[in-house]
Design a protein around this motif. Structure first.
Motif, PDB file in Angstrom:
ATOM      1  N   GLN A   4      -6.571  -2.966   2.153  1.00 61.58           N
ATOM      2  CA  GLN A   4      -6.333  -1.529   2.185  1.00 61.58           C
ATOM      3  C   GLN A   4      -6.830  -0.907   3.484  1.00 61.58           C
ATOM      4  O   GLN A   4      -6.144  -0.075   4.086  1.00 61.58           O
ATOM      5  CB  GLN A   4      -7.001  -0.828   1.004  1.00 61.58           C
ATOM      6  CG  GLN A   4      -6.702   0.663   1.002  1.00 61.58           C
ATOM      7  CD  GLN A   4      -7.050   1.330  -0.295  1.00 61.58           C
ATOM      8  OE1 GLN A   4      -8.023   2.057  -0.370  1.00 61.58           O
ATOM      9  NE2 GLN A   4      -6.247   1.109  -1.327  1.00 61.58           N
ATOM     10  N   GLY A  38     -11.210   1.221   2.776  1.00 60.11           N
ATOM     11  CA  GLY A  38     -10.029   2.031   2.498  1.00 60.11           C
ATOM     12  C   GLY A  38      -9.996   3.325   3.282  1.00 60.11           C
ATOM     13  O   GLY A  38     -10.275   3.352   4.488  1.00 60.11           O
ATOM     14  N   ALA A  43      -4.908   6.339  -1.145  1.00 57.58           N
ATOM     15  CA  ALA A  43      -4.212   5.070  -0.953  1.00 57.58           C
ATOM     16  C   ALA A  43      -4.387   4.187  -2.183  1.00 57.58           C
ATOM     17  O   ALA A  43      -5.427   4.233  -2.850  1.00 57.58           O
ATOM     18  CB  ALA A  43      -4.733   4.346   0.281  1.00 57.58           C
ATOM     19  N   HIS A  44      -3.366   3.402  -2.470  1.00 59.17           N
ATOM     20  CA  HIS A  44      -3.430   2.403  -3.535  1.00 59.17           C
ATOM     21  C   HIS A  44      -2.814   1.127  -2.993  1.00 59.17           C
ATOM     22  O   HIS A  44      -1.731   1.149  -2.418  1.00 59.17           O
ATOM     23  CB  HIS A  44      -2.666   2.868  -4.774  1.00 59.17           C
ATOM     24  CG  HIS A  44      -2.779   1.924  -5.938  1.00 59.17           C
ATOM     25  ND1 HIS A  44      -2.137   0.702  -5.982  1.00 59.17           N
ATOM     26  CD2 HIS A  44      -3.480   2.016  -7.100  1.00 59.17           C
ATOM     27  CE1 HIS A  44      -2.428   0.092  -7.114  1.00 59.17           C
ATOM     28  NE2 HIS A  44      -3.239   0.864  -7.817  1.00 59.17           N
ATOM     29  N   THR A  45      -3.518   0.008  -3.172  1.00 57.70           N
ATOM     30  CA  THR A  45      -3.112  -1.266  -2.582  1.00 57.70           C
ATOM     31  C   THR A  45      -3.069  -2.365  -3.625  1.00 57.70           C
ATOM     32  O   THR A  45      -4.008  -2.514  -4.407  1.00 57.70           O
ATOM     33  CB  THR A  45      -4.094  -1.679  -1.460  1.00 57.70           C
ATOM     34  OG1 THR A  45      -4.101  -0.671  -0.456  1.00 57.70           O
ATOM     35  CG2 THR A  45      -3.708  -3.022  -0.846  1.00 57.70           C
ATOM     36  N   THR A 102       0.817  -1.213   0.000  1.00 54.46           N
ATOM     37  CA  THR A 102       0.000   0.000   0.000  1.00 54.46           C
ATOM     38  C   THR A 102       0.849   1.260   0.000  1.00 54.46           C
ATOM     39  O   THR A 102       1.732   1.411   0.846  1.00 54.46           O
ATOM     40  CB  THR A 102      -0.950   0.019   1.216  1.00 54.46           C
ATOM     41  OG1 THR A 102      -1.893  -1.062   1.088  1.00 54.46           O
ATOM     42  CG2 THR A 102      -1.723   1.331   1.294  1.00 54.46           C
TER      43      THR A 102
END
Length: 263
Positions: A223, A179, A214-216, A43
């Motif tokens: 996330q 998230g 956020a990017h997971t 993440t």
């Protein structure tokens, strides 16, 4: 104020008091640094404060699939540079509240240079168009900076009100409740996910005085756990907040192949 709210307030305070990731003194990483040969953290996370300072994981500038966070850029272009039509407004609402791919297809076809134009206008260095909107790329830093700019310069934007009234389920039936939306103080969120393996998800939120993205490389529950877990790095020794049960999304990818739309 409950523990999670206090912890996130501390995270935003870290933005104001701590140095940026690029400087010599480190800020807390989402997970410990990896040794040679180990996989990178799953993440990437970025937080921006209206104080003008920022916090992020070491990979917050890493170019990753934009997924449906690209719809933020498409909608922004259509609202500010489009023809002012009722259709553009309706498509924008569908893209933000319901993550509607058909609406994104229509806007991208009408304004093929939209993502590149918004990236240039906001100085989003890691945001690049692809062969289609579903294969565009961005970074969590760019998304957080974009939302920060909206809060500063365009607080009445329908994008923010639509994020604040996002539907419980997207147009494809995906639940929108994970998230960055799990953070205390969040007022609005946009989510993204892909439709081919391996699984990838993204989310971006805003609240009073802050934005977060956020990017997971994983699913929604992954996330949520990582984003909430980042709070415990700000208050070490206090233990992490409880993570709510989040229904898992079962598909995802990075990058999204050409012609492969994402939620």
């Amino acid at each position: 104020m409950d523990y999670r709210a206090l912890a996130f307030a501390a995270l935003v305070t870290c933005c104001a008091l701590g140095p940026p990731v690029a400087q010599a003194a480190p800020v807390p990483d989402l997970v410990p640094p990896t040794a040679a040969g180990e996989p990178a953290p799953r993440t990437a996370l970025s937080v921006r404060s209206l104080t003008g300072l920022s916090w992020g994981t070491a990979d917050e500038h890493q170019v990753r699939s934009a997924l449906s966070l690209a719809k933020l850029y498409l909608t922004d272009y259509a609202l500010r540079h489009g023809d002012g039509s009722a259709g553009d407004l309706a498509h924008g609402e569908r893209m933000i509240r319901y993550s509607d791919d058909a609406a994104a297809d229509a806007v991208a076809a009408k304004y093929p240079g939209a993502i590149a134009m918004v990236a240039a206008e906001y100085g989003l260095a890691e945001t690049r168009p692809g062969a289609n909107w579903g294969s565009s790329t961005t970074s969590t830093a760019d998304v957080a900076d974009f939302l920060d700019a909206k809060l500063r310069t365009d607080p009445a934007s329908p994008i923010l009100s639509w994020m604040a009234t996002a539907a419980p389920r997207a147009a494809d039936g995906t639940e929108q409740n994970w998230g960055t939306a799990a953070l205390p103080g969040v007022q609005g969120t946009k989510w993204g996910w892909s439709d081919a393996p391996p699984q990838e998800v993204a989310s971006a939120s805003f609240g009073p005085g802050f934005t977060v993205a956020a990017h997971t490389r994983g699913g929604p529950a992954d996330q949520t756990a990582d984003v909430l877990g980042a709070l415990s790095t700000v208050l070490p020794g206090r233990g992490g907040p409880a993570v709510p049960a989040i229904p898992a999304h079962t598909t995802g990818s990075l990058p999204v192949p050409e012609g492969q739309w994402s939620g």
